[in-house]
Design an enzyme around this catalytic site. Structure first.
Site, mmCIF file in Angstrom:
data_model
loop_
_atom_site.group_PDB
_atom_site.id
_atom_site.type_symbol
_atom_site.label_atom_id
_atom_site.label_comp_id
_atom_site.label_asym_id
_atom_site.label_seq_id
_atom_site.Cartn_x
_atom_site.Cartn_y
_atom_site.Cartn_z
ATOM 1 N N TYR A 135 -22.439 -21.052 -6.510
ATOM 2 C CA TYR A 135 -22.053 -19.816 -7.200
ATOM 3 C C TYR A 135 -23.076 -18.706 -6.981
ATOM 4 O O TYR A 135 -22.745 -17.529 -7.141
ATOM 5 C CB TYR A 135 -21.912 -20.062 -8.713
ATOM 6 C CG TYR A 135 -20.686 -20.863 -9.114
ATOM 7 C CD1 TYR A 135 -19.822 -21.389 -8.159
ATOM 8 C CD2 TYR A 135 -20.406 -21.095 -10.448
ATOM 9 C CE1 TYR A 135 -18.721 -22.135 -8.534
ATOM 10 C CE2 TYR A 135 -19.291 -21.840 -10.830
ATOM 11 C CZ TYR A 135 -18.462 -22.354 -9.863
ATOM 12 O OH TYR A 135 -17.370 -23.096 -10.234
ATOM 13 N N ASP A 246 -18.596 -26.887 -13.985
ATOM 14 C CA ASP A 246 -17.597 -25.909 -14.400
ATOM 15 C C ASP A 246 -16.237 -26.601 -14.550
ATOM 16 O O ASP A 246 -15.539 -26.472 -15.557
ATOM 17 C CB ASP A 246 -17.536 -24.830 -13.302
ATOM 18 C CG ASP A 246 -16.733 -23.617 -13.706
ATOM 19 O OD1 ASP A 246 -16.259 -23.574 -14.848
ATOM 20 O OD2 ASP A 246 -16.572 -22.709 -12.863
ATOM 21 N N ASP A 250 -14.347 -28.372 -18.363
ATOM 22 C CA ASP A 250 -13.025 -27.961 -18.846
ATOM 23 C C ASP A 250 -12.077 -29.156 -18.942
ATOM 24 O O ASP A 250 -11.279 -29.257 -19.875
ATOM 25 C CB ASP A 250 -12.411 -26.896 -17.927
ATOM 26 C CG ASP A 250 -12.755 -25.490 -18.386
ATOM 27 O OD1 ASP A 250 -13.729 -25.358 -19.162
ATOM 28 O OD2 ASP A 250 -12.080 -24.536 -17.968
#
Ligand code: NAD
Length: 363
Positions: A135, A246, A250
Site C-alpha cells: 500500500y 485489510d 473484514d
C-alpha cells in the site's frame, strides 16, 4: 490520564456521548477534552484535521474517535475529505499496529452467517501492520511495459516491501498481546510465492525466540482465509501485513454478524493509541437515535486495557456489555424476535446501570 475525544460526523456524536457516559461511570480520574474532526472540522475550520485537533491528539495519552464522513463531502478535493483525518492521525502519531478483535457474544450467535456452534464464544484478535507493505511501497505507477507477457502495452505496478525493523516491531506487538490472551500467534504470510513474506516469516521466527511462552504457527494467507470460516475458534492472535490484514480483518469481522459491535485500535510503539468503532458514520441513520453505541463503548474498554493500563476497568465495561445483551436489550442492527429494541441512549444508559450495579429490566 488525558483522553482526546473526537466524535466526528454522523452517528459519531451520538455513539461518543454514550461512551463518555460509560467512562464517567467508572469513577476513574480522567481528563477528557473534545475537538472537531472530519466533516464537522472542515465546516468549522476548513480542514478535516485542524492543527488544534492534532495538537490535542498528540498531547493526550489516548484518543477515542467516533466516525467521520458524509456523502455531502464526496466532491471535495481528496485532501479536504473527512476520511483524510484518520490517515493524518495515523501518520502524525506513528500508529503502525492495528488491532481488530472479532468477538462473537453467545447472545448474538444468530447474527452470524456461520453456524452458531462455529462462532459461539469466538474471541480472536487480528493485528495488521498499518504503515508498510504494497500500500505504501515505492516505486508505483503506470508505464509502458518493456518486458513481461506484453512488451509495449500499458501496465501498472506497485511495490511490496517490508524492512526488518517494521516486521520486528509488529511481531513484538503480537507476541506481547498474545501473552495477555491465549498465548498463541498465527503469523499469516505468502512465503511460498513472495520474497517479502519469506523475509516476514524469517523475521517473525527470529523475534519469537524472545517469547518462548507463546506458541507460534505460520499459515499461508489462502489457508488462513479458509480456516477463518472453517474453524475460526482455532485462532487466538493473528498477525499479518497491511494488505492481507485489510482483507482478513473484514472477513473476521463478519463472522460476528454486526459491525455495530466491533471495536478497533491503532497503536504506536509506546502503546499510545487511537480507538474507534470499526464502522463508519452511517449517514443513513444519523440523528435518529438508533445507532448501536456498543462498538464505541468497547473501543473505550480497549483503550483502558492497551493504553491506559486499567485492565480491571476494561473488564468492567466488557462484563457490563455482556450483562446488557443477556438482559435482552438490542439496537436495531442486532435485534431479533424475542428481544427488546432500544435506541442509542437507552443502550448507553443500560451499560452505565450495569457498571454501577443497578438492575437491568429483562425483556
Ligand atoms: P458505515 O459503516 O457508516 O455504514 C454501513 C451500514 O452499517 C449502514 O447501513 C449503517 O447504517 C450501518 N451501521 C454502521 N454503524 C452502525 C451502528 N453503530 N449501529 C447500527 N448500524 C450501523 O459505512 P458506509 O455507509 O459505507 O460509509 C458511511 C460514511 O462513513 C462514508 O462517508 C465513509 O467514508 C465513512 N467511513 C468512515 C469510517 C471511519 O470513520 N473510520 C470507516 C468507514 C466508513
Amino acid at each position: 490520564m488525558k483522553i482526546a475525544i473526537l466524535p466526528g460526523d454522523g452517528i459519531g456524536t451520538e455513539i461518543m456521548a454514550e461512551a463518555v457516559k460509560v467512562l464517567q461511570a467508572l469513577d476513574l480520574k480522567f481528563e477528557m477534552e473534545s475537538a472537531l474532526v472530519g466533516g464537522a472540522a472542515y465546516d468549522a475550520h476548513g480542514h478535516p484535521l485542524p492543527e488544534g485537533t492534532l495538537a490535542l491528539a498528540k498531547a493526550a495519552d489516548a484518543i477515542l474517535f467516533g466516525a467521520v464522513g458524509d456523502w455531502k463531502y464526496d466532491k471535495l478535493e481528496r485532501q479536504f475529505r473527512p476520511e483524510q483525518a484518520i490517515l493524518g492521525l495515523r501518520k502524525h502519531l506513528g500508529l503502525f499496529a492495528n488491532f481488530r478483535p472479532a468477538i462473537c457474544y453467545e447472545q448474538l450467535t444468530q447474527a452470524s452467517s456461520l453456524k452458531p456452534e462455529l462462532v459461539a464464544g469466538l474471541d480472536i484478535l487480528i493485528i495488521r501492520e498499518l504503515t508498510g507493505d504494497i500500500y505504501f511501497g515505492q516505486p508505483r505507477g503506470r508505464r509502458i511495459a518493456v518486458d513481461g507477457h506484453f512488451p509495449g502495452a500499458d501496465e501498472a505496478f506497485d511495490t511490496m516491501r517490508y524492512s526488518k525493523p517494521e516486521i520486528e516491531r509488529i511481531a513484538h506487538v503480537a507476541f506481547q498481546a498474545a501473552r495477555r490472551r491465549g498465548k498463541k500467534v498465527t503469523s499469516v504470510d505468502k512465503a511460498n510465492v513472495l520474497e517479502t513474506f519469506q523475509f516476514w516469516k524469517d523475521v517473525v521466527t527470529e523475534v519469537h525466540a524472545q517469547y518462548p511462552d507463546v506458541q507460534l504457527e505460520h499459515m499461508y494467507v489462502d489457508n488462513a482465509a479458509m480456516q477463518l470460516v472453517k474453524a475460526p475458534k482455532s485462532f487466538d492472535v493473528v498477525v499479518t501485513g497491511n494488505m492481507f490484514g485489510d482483507i482478513l480483518s473484514d472477513e473476521a469481522a463478519m463472522l460476528t454478524g454486526s459491525i455495530g459491535m466491533l471495536p478497533s485500535a491503532s497503536l504506536d510503539k509506546n502503546n499510545k493509541g487511537l480507538y474507534e468503532p470499526s464502522h463508519g458514520s452511517a449517514p443513513d441513520i444519523a440523528g435518529k437515535g438508533v445507532a448501536n453505541p456498543l462498538a464505541t463503548i468497547l473501543s473505550a474498554a480497549m483503550m483502558l486495557r492497551f493504553s491506559l493500563n486499567q485492565p480491571q476497568a476494561a473488564d468492567r465495561i466488557e462484563s457490563a456489555v455482556k450483562a446488557v445483551l443477556s438482559a435482552g436489550l438490542r439496537t436495531g442492527d442486532i435485534w431479533s424476535e424475542g428481544t427488546r429494541k432500544v435506541g442509542t441512549r437507552e443502550m448507553g444508559d443500560a451499560v452505565v446501570a450495569a457498571i454501577t450495579g443497578k438492575t437491568i429490566t429483562k425483556s
